[in-house]
Design a protein around this motif. Structure first.
Motif, mmCIF file in Angstrom:
data_model
loop_
_atom_site.group_PDB
_atom_site.id
_atom_site.type_symbol
_atom_site.label_atom_id
_atom_site.label_comp_id
_atom_site.label_asym_id
_atom_site.label_seq_id
_atom_site.Cartn_x
_atom_site.Cartn_y
_atom_site.Cartn_z
ATOM 1 N N MET A 1 -4.919 -9.044 -7.473
ATOM 2 C CA MET A 1 -3.913 -8.937 -8.541
ATOM 3 C C MET A 1 -3.108 -7.667 -8.309
ATOM 4 O O MET A 1 -3.292 -6.646 -8.974
ATOM 5 C CB MET A 1 -4.580 -8.919 -9.918
ATOM 6 C CG MET A 1 -5.336 -10.178 -10.261
ATOM 7 S SD MET A 1 -6.099 -10.075 -11.907
ATOM 8 C CE MET A 1 -6.766 -11.720 -12.102
ATOM 9 N N ASP A 2 -2.204 -7.732 -7.354
ATOM 10 C CA ASP A 2 -1.492 -6.532 -6.933
ATOM 11 C C ASP A 2 -0.621 -5.946 -8.042
ATOM 12 O O ASP A 2 -0.452 -4.732 -8.126
ATOM 13 C CB ASP A 2 -0.627 -6.845 -5.707
ATOM 14 C CG ASP A 2 -1.474 -7.220 -4.496
ATOM 15 O OD1 ASP A 2 -2.651 -6.825 -4.469
ATOM 16 O OD2 ASP A 2 -0.956 -7.908 -3.592
ATOM 17 N N GLY B 1 11.535 -5.875 -5.977
ATOM 18 C CA GLY B 1 10.802 -6.906 -5.260
ATOM 19 C C GLY B 1 9.701 -6.393 -4.370
ATOM 20 O O GLY B 1 9.038 -7.179 -3.691
ATOM 21 N N VAL B 2 9.466 -5.087 -4.371
ATOM 22 C CA VAL B 2 8.434 -4.527 -3.503
ATOM 23 C C VAL B 2 7.046 -4.592 -4.143
ATOM 24 O O VAL B 2 6.025 -4.563 -3.449
ATOM 25 C CB VAL B 2 8.769 -3.072 -3.118
ATOM 26 C CG1 VAL B 2 9.989 -3.019 -2.230
ATOM 27 C CG2 VAL B 2 8.975 -2.217 -4.368
ATOM 28 N N ALA B 3 7.001 -4.674 -5.477
ATOM 29 C CA ALA B 3 5.721 -4.771 -6.187
ATOM 30 C C ALA B 3 5.905 -5.625 -7.427
ATOM 31 O O ALA B 3 5.924 -5.118 -8.548
ATOM 32 C CB ALA B 3 5.200 -3.383 -6.558
ATOM 33 N N PRO B 4 6.048 -6.948 -7.263
ATOM 34 C CA PRO B 4 6.228 -7.838 -8.417
ATOM 35 C C PRO B 4 5.028 -7.754 -9.362
ATOM 36 O O PRO B 4 3.877 -7.733 -8.918
ATOM 37 C CB PRO B 4 6.337 -9.227 -7.776
ATOM 38 C CG PRO B 4 6.709 -8.962 -6.347
ATOM 39 C CD PRO B 4 6.073 -7.667 -5.982
ATOM 40 N N LEU B 5 5.309 -7.690 -10.644
ATOM 41 C CA LEU B 5 4.227 -7.568 -11.618
ATOM 42 C C LEU B 5 3.425 -8.853 -11.738
ATOM 43 O O LEU B 5 2.238 -8.813 -12.049
ATOM 44 C CB LEU B 5 4.805 -7.168 -12.981
ATOM 45 C CG LEU B 5 5.428 -5.775 -13.052
ATOM 46 C CD1 LEU B 5 5.995 -5.510 -14.436
ATOM 47 C CD2 LEU B 5 4.400 -4.713 -12.690
ATOM 48 N N MET C 1 0.827 -1.208 0.000
ATOM 49 C CA MET C 1 0.000 0.000 0.000
ATOM 50 C C MET C 1 0.857 1.251 0.000
ATOM 51 O O MET C 1 0.647 2.171 -0.787
ATOM 52 C CB MET C 1 -0.928 -0.011 1.227
ATOM 53 C CG MET C 1 -1.858 1.170 1.293
ATOM 54 S SD MET C 1 -3.070 1.140 -0.053
ATOM 55 C CE MET C 1 -4.030 2.599 0.337
ATOM 56 N N LEU C 2 1.855 1.285 0.902
ATOM 57 C CA LEU C 2 2.733 2.439 0.984
ATOM 58 C C LEU C 2 3.525 2.611 -0.310
ATOM 59 O O LEU C 2 3.669 3.724 -0.816
ATOM 60 C CB LEU C 2 3.684 2.294 2.169
ATOM 61 C CG LEU C 2 4.707 3.435 2.350
ATOM 62 C CD1 LEU C 2 3.975 4.752 2.564
ATOM 63 C CD2 LEU C 2 5.625 3.126 3.531
ATOM 64 N N TYR C 3 4.009 1.469 -0.860
ATOM 65 C CA TYR C 3 4.763 1.578 -2.103
ATOM 66 C C TYR C 3 3.878 2.096 -3.229
ATOM 67 O O TYR C 3 4.320 2.877 -4.073
ATOM 68 C CB TYR C 3 5.356 0.228 -2.509
ATOM 69 C CG TYR C 3 6.005 0.305 -3.868
ATOM 70 C CD1 TYR C 3 7.259 0.881 -4.022
ATOM 71 C CD2 TYR C 3 5.339 -0.141 -5.002
ATOM 72 C CE1 TYR C 3 7.845 0.985 -5.273
ATOM 73 C CE2 TYR C 3 5.918 -0.041 -6.259
ATOM 74 C CZ TYR C 3 7.170 0.521 -6.380
ATOM 75 O OH TYR C 3 7.743 0.644 -7.630
ATOM 76 N N GLY C 4 2.618 1.658 -3.261
ATOM 77 C CA GLY C 4 1.715 2.131 -4.305
ATOM 78 C C GLY C 4 1.552 3.637 -4.271
ATOM 79 O O GLY C 4 1.542 4.300 -5.316
ATOM 80 N N VAL D 1 -1.021 -2.077 -9.130
ATOM 81 C CA VAL D 1 0.052 -1.088 -9.034
ATOM 82 C C VAL D 1 0.366 -0.497 -10.406
ATOM 83 O O VAL D 1 0.555 0.714 -10.554
ATOM 84 C CB VAL D 1 1.316 -1.721 -8.416
ATOM 85 C CG1 VAL D 1 2.508 -0.777 -8.522
ATOM 86 C CG2 VAL D 1 1.058 -2.076 -6.953
ATOM 87 N N LEU D 2 0.415 -1.358 -11.436
ATOM 88 C CA LEU D 2 0.721 -0.882 -12.785
ATOM 89 C C LEU D 2 -0.281 0.168 -13.242
ATOM 90 O O LEU D 2 0.088 1.231 -13.766
ATOM 91 C CB LEU D 2 0.736 -2.062 -13.756
ATOM 92 C CG LEU D 2 0.923 -1.721 -15.238
ATOM 93 C CD1 LEU D 2 2.259 -1.041 -15.480
ATOM 94 C CD2 LEU D 2 0.783 -2.976 -16.101
ATOM 95 N N LEU D 3 -1.559 -0.087 -13.025
ATOM 96 C CA LEU D 3 -2.580 0.858 -13.475
ATOM 97 C C LEU D 3 -2.639 2.096 -12.587
ATOM 98 O O LEU D 3 -2.992 3.183 -13.057
ATOM 99 C CB LEU D 3 -3.938 0.168 -13.519
ATOM 100 C CG LEU D 3 -4.070 -0.902 -14.604
ATOM 101 C CD1 LEU D 3 -5.492 -1.431 -14.658
ATOM 102 C CD2 LEU D 3 -3.686 -0.348 -15.961
ATOM 103 N N SER D 4 -2.296 1.953 -11.318
ATOM 104 C CA SER D 4 -2.206 3.138 -10.463
ATOM 105 C C SER D 4 -1.085 4.054 -10.943
ATOM 106 O O SER D 4 -1.234 5.284 -10.966
ATOM 107 C CB SER D 4 -1.958 2.722 -9.013
ATOM 108 O OG SER D 4 -3.039 1.967 -8.516
ATOM 109 N N VAL D 5 0.031 3.460 -11.349
ATOM 110 C CA VAL D 5 1.145 4.242 -11.887
ATOM 111 C C VAL D 5 0.734 4.904 -13.198
ATOM 112 O O VAL D 5 1.048 6.078 -13.441
ATOM 113 C CB VAL D 5 2.376 3.333 -12.091
ATOM 114 C CG1 VAL D 5 3.458 4.053 -12.888
ATOM 115 C CG2 VAL D 5 2.930 2.890 -10.743
ATOM 116 N N LEU D 6 0.018 4.163 -14.062
ATOM 117 C CA LEU D 6 -0.459 4.750 -15.320
ATOM 118 C C LEU D 6 -1.397 5.924 -15.051
ATOM 119 O O LEU D 6 -1.288 6.975 -15.699
ATOM 120 C CB LEU D 6 -1.188 3.683 -16.140
ATOM 121 C CG LEU D 6 -1.889 4.167 -17.411
ATOM 122 C CD1 LEU D 6 -0.892 4.747 -18.400
ATOM 123 C CD2 LEU D 6 -2.688 3.031 -18.057
#
Length: 345
Positions: A164-165, A63-67, A1-4, A169-174
């Motif tokens: 599906m973390d 390694g904090v948010a593996p795709l 969560m924090l990394y996101g 995360v990928l879509l949050s970054v997008l």
């Protein structure tokens, strides 16, 4: 969560910074939106694609948010689609080139094990259609970025509900990268997405949505996929229907999209973006609610009904035949001609 949260904040800042830094070089290279009356470089697409990929890959490498399985391939395919879009921006390739390239990329990322071959083929066709339609949505200041941001957060919420973390995360970054780009794209725009950013965003959103809904039934899945992309779908249907009725070639550009028609009705440019952004949010909320089981499947019929009413109400609205950039005045042209004669003489 924090990394996101950290990743999203980083993506927003980097995207805003890179979009601004690339403006001047792309203007000098002539890579700009040719539909506008003033020079607007296509730096947003490059910035959104690079920042989304780099931040997502950095989290995966650390390694904090593996795709996760298949998501890295999805991101790689999206990068290839974005690169093809950049080639379209630079060299104005024929219309079928990006469609064919997107189709190949979509066919390679669809999870056939969960969808089956027939469902996978339909999913690939839908991915291509959404990517192409999203490119068409990039016709008004702030519109593609706003709808893309809202849709990305919606699909990320669906992914989070399925644990599906990597996709979340990928879509949050997008979404954050698109928000950073919007700082330069809000009316009056100083940068645009172009085919590079629009195809990349549309492909990534559609592919991720297919990943999230894979294996959960074609009928319900189609309803969710439609709801989260309702504005994009309505714009595409409106354009296709209007051009068929006017006997206008589908592949020839024309100012007949949703934003153009709303402007024709007197809606202000920023109000167009806000209005369609709110409409996109409504569809996304219905889609997320259906995916999580908090909204009945019949809710998508209301979304479809609103879309049909809007399309039918606007389809007959007159539009200008083609976009014509502002021409120089006769005095300015004669002055330039005189200067050239003096120099040549």
């Amino acid at each position: 969560m924090l990394y996101g949260i950290v990743a999203a904040a980083t993506a927003l800042l980097l995207s805003a910074l890179l979009t601004g830094v690339l403006r001047a070089p792309l203007l000098r290279l002539g890579i700009q939106d040719r539909r506008r009356r003033r020079p607007v470089p296509l730096s947003g697409g490059v910035a959104v694609g690079l920042v989304t990929g780099l931040v997502a890959l950095a989290g995966d490498a650390a390694g904090v948010a593996p795709l996760g399985t298949g998501v890295g391939r999805l991101l790689a395919a999206g990068a290839c689609v974005g690169a093809l879009g950049l080639a379209v921006d630079v060299w104005r390739l024929r219309w079928w080139v990006p469609v064919a390239g997107t189709a190949v990329a979509a066919a390679l990322v669809v999870p056939y094990g969960e969808t089956g071959v027939p469902g996978g083929v339909l999913a690939a066709v839908w991915i291509v259609a959404v990517a192409a339609a999203f490119r068409g949505l990039d016709h008004a200041d702030g519109l593609a970025g706003t709808v893309g941001t809202v849709t990305a957060f919606g699909v990320a919420a669906c992914a989070a509900a399925e644990l599906m973390d990597g996709i979340a995360v990928l879509l949050s970054v997008l979404a954050a990268a698109l928000a950073g780009f919007l700082l330069h794209n809000w009316h009056p725009a100083r940068a645009a997405l172009g085919a590079c950013g629009a195809l990349f965003t549309g492909f990534l959103l559609a592919s991720a949505a297919v990943f999230v809904r894979a294996g959960q039934g074609i009928g319900a899945g189609a309803g969710v996929l439609f709801a989260v992309t309702a504005v994009v779908c309505a714009d595409a249907v409106l354009v296709v229907l209007a051009r068929r009725l006017a006997r206008w070639p589908l592949t020839r550009g024309r100012p007949d999209h949703l934003g153009h028609r709303l402007r024709r009705l007197g809606v202000a440019p920023r109000a167009v973006t806000v209005l369609l952004g709110v409409a996109s949010l409504g569809g996304v909320l219905v889609g997320v609610g259906m995916h999580t089981g908090r909204v009945s499947g019949g809710a998508v019929l209301w979304v479809a009904a609103v879309a049909v009413v809007v399309v039918l109400a606007l389809v007959r609205l007159p539009v200008t035949p083609v976009f014509r950039p502002r021409q120089r005045s006769s005095s300015a042209s004669s002055q330039v001609t005189g200067q050239l004669r003096v120099r040549n003489g």
